[in-house]
Write a protein that holds these residues in place. Structure first.
Motif, short mmCIF file in Angstrom:
data_model
loop_
_atom_site.label_atom_id
_atom_site.label_comp_id
_atom_site.label_asym_id
_atom_site.label_seq_id
_atom_site.Cartn_x
_atom_site.Cartn_y
_atom_site.Cartn_z
N GLN A 158 0.80 -1.22 0.00
CA GLN A 158 0.00 0.00 0.00
C GLN A 158 0.84 1.27 0.00
O GLN A 158 0.60 2.18 -0.79
CB GLN A 158 -0.94 0.02 1.22
CG GLN A 158 -1.84 1.25 1.26
CD GLN A 158 -2.67 1.33 2.53
OE1 GLN A 158 -2.56 0.47 3.40
NE2 GLN A 158 -3.48 2.36 2.64
N GLY A 159 1.83 1.33 0.89
CA GLY A 159 2.62 2.56 0.98
C GLY A 159 1.75 3.75 1.34
O GLY A 159 1.00 3.72 2.31
N ASP A 160 1.80 4.80 0.53
CA ASP A 160 1.01 6.00 0.76
C ASP A 160 -0.29 6.03 -0.05
O ASP A 160 -0.99 7.04 -0.06
CB ASP A 160 1.84 7.25 0.38
CG ASP A 160 3.04 7.43 1.30
OD1 ASP A 160 2.95 7.02 2.47
OD2 ASP A 160 4.07 7.95 0.83
N LEU A 161 -0.62 4.92 -0.70
CA LEU A 161 -1.85 4.86 -1.50
C LEU A 161 -3.07 4.88 -0.59
O LEU A 161 -3.04 4.39 0.54
CB LEU A 161 -1.87 3.60 -2.35
CG LEU A 161 -0.75 3.44 -3.39
CD1 LEU A 161 -0.87 2.08 -4.07
CD2 LEU A 161 -0.81 4.55 -4.42
N SER A 162 -4.18 5.43 -1.10
CA SER A 162 -5.44 5.35 -0.35
C SER A 162 -5.89 3.89 -0.31
O SER A 162 -5.54 3.09 -1.19
CB SER A 162 -6.51 6.20 -1.03
OG SER A 162 -6.88 5.64 -2.28
N TYR A 166 -5.67 1.14 -3.37
CA TYR A 166 -4.85 -0.04 -3.11
C TYR A 166 -5.63 -1.32 -3.39
O TYR A 166 -5.15 -2.23 -4.09
CB TYR A 166 -4.36 0.00 -1.67
CG TYR A 166 -3.71 -1.26 -1.17
CD1 TYR A 166 -2.50 -1.72 -1.69
CD2 TYR A 166 -4.31 -2.01 -0.16
CE1 TYR A 166 -1.91 -2.88 -1.24
CE2 TYR A 166 -3.73 -3.18 0.31
CZ TYR A 166 -2.53 -3.61 -0.23
OH TYR A 166 -1.95 -4.77 0.22
N ASN A 198 -0.30 -0.86 5.08
CA ASN A 198 0.70 -0.11 5.84
C ASN A 198 0.43 -0.20 7.34
O ASN A 198 -0.58 -0.79 7.78
CB ASN A 198 0.78 1.35 5.38
CG ASN A 198 -0.53 2.11 5.58
OD1 ASN A 198 -1.28 1.83 6.52
ND2 ASN A 198 -0.79 3.08 4.71
N ASP A 199 1.27 0.39 8.15
CA ASP A 199 1.22 0.24 9.61
C ASP A 199 -0.05 0.83 10.23
O ASP A 199 -0.43 0.44 11.34
CB ASP A 199 2.45 0.88 10.25
CG ASP A 199 3.73 0.14 9.89
OD1 ASP A 199 3.62 -1.04 9.51
OD2 ASP A 199 4.82 0.75 9.97
N LYS A 200 -0.70 1.75 9.54
CA LYS A 200 -1.92 2.35 10.08
C LYS A 200 -3.02 1.31 10.29
O LYS A 200 -3.89 1.48 11.13
CB LYS A 200 -2.43 3.45 9.15
CG LYS A 200 -1.50 4.65 9.02
CD LYS A 200 -2.08 5.66 8.04
CE LYS A 200 -1.15 6.85 7.87
NZ LYS A 200 -1.71 7.82 6.87
N LYS A 228 -10.91 3.41 7.85
CA LYS A 228 -10.34 4.66 7.37
C LYS A 228 -11.23 5.84 7.76
O LYS A 228 -10.74 6.90 8.20
CB LYS A 228 -10.18 4.60 5.85
CG LYS A 228 -9.60 5.87 5.23
CD LYS A 228 -8.20 6.15 5.73
CE LYS A 228 -7.60 7.37 5.05
NZ LYS A 228 -6.26 7.69 5.56
#
Length: 280
Positions: A158-162, A166, A198-200, A228
């Motif tokens: 995912q990285g910084d993707l929404s 993703y 991602n970690d979120k 989200k």
């Protein structure tokens, strides 16, 4: 003599029944042809195929499966599937068939990218040859394509993707692998989604992987989108306070404009005062 007369009568009855059946069959065929002709007339009248096929097929978007399903659905709606799925010799004098084939060709041209259009468009193309050419471009050399795409699918994160993009991207890869005869099971797709988050979403990964029964891809996407929204709502009050404590540009600019205007008026009065005294 009686038996001969009975036999003749029975033959006449059978012949009459056959004639009635033939008339009935001819009537049914004529009705079907008339109905098909009416449906084809509706197809010719479609001015914007993009209303029905809402995806533009290209070489990089991994959207062949969705585009193909939408296009075949539209062809089925107008009884035109045979124009792309069946390569048959057609009489050059069959004006109706050629007119309909031109219609299907125009639909194909309007729903593919310029790059693909340059590849598949030839002066002697039929809808079927264009369809086959698109298949060769998008899913030809299956083994090599599958090898590269499978690697990409299993290493995508995912990285910084929404979260929505993703999930959409991974689903597109899974569909594309299916087009290459490498069907991705729903469970495998879910595991790939959880692996790349991602970690979120670490807490969601822990919860979802232990859920019984194991959730489907649609359910996981729904849960992640809801999470989200929950994260965003928790940030809401602090964002509101920040917005309330920062003065707006118009509020800051208003006194400046007023002060500048006052200064300009004062200078104007001082400049014109001598002229007024001279006239007096």
């Amino acid at each position: 003599m009686l038996h001969a007369a009975e036999a003749k009568s029975l033959c006449q009855v059978a012949e009459h029944a056959c004639q009635e059946e033939e008339v009935s069959r001819t009537y049914v065929v004529a009705q079907a042809q008339a109905m098909t002709a009416g449906i084809h007339t509706q197809a010719i009248g479609v001015l914007n195929i993009k209303v029905l096929v809402t995806i533009i097929l290209d070489l990089v978007s991994l959207n062949y499966s969705k585009w193909r399903n939408l296009f075949l659905n539209t062809l089925g709606r107008y009884d035109l599937s045979d124009h792309v799925l069946t390569d048959v010799e057609v009489d050059a004098d069959d004006v109706h068939w050629h007119r309909i084939d031109y219609t299907v060709r125009s639909w194909l041209y309007d729903t593919i990218s310029t790059e693909l259009l340059k590849v598949v468009m030839t002066p002697v193309s039929t809808a079927c040859t264009i369809w086959i050419g698109l298949e060769d471009q998008l899913i030809g050399n299956k083994e090599t394509r599958a090898l590269h795409l499978d690697t990409q699918f299993h290493t995508f994160v995912q990285g910084d993707l929404s979260i929505s993009y993703y999930c959409h991207k991974l689903k597109g890869m899974a569909d594309a692998l299916g087009d290459l005869d490498e069907l991705v099971q729903d469970r495998t797709l879910v595991l790939s989604v959880l692996r790349g988050l991602n970690d979120k979403f670490a807490n969601m990964v822990a919860l979802l992987k232990c859920r019984k029964p194991f959730p489907s891809f649609i359910n996981v996407c729904s849960d992640l989108l809801l999470e989200k929204l929950t994260m965003a709502s928790k940030l809401g009050p602090s964002s509101t306070v920040l917005i309330a404590t920062v003065p707006s540009l118009s509020a800051v600019a208003a006194p400046v404009r007023a002060s500048a205007l006052s200064t300009m008026v004062q200078h104007l009065l001082l400049a014109t005062a001598p002229r007024v005294l001279q006239h007096q």
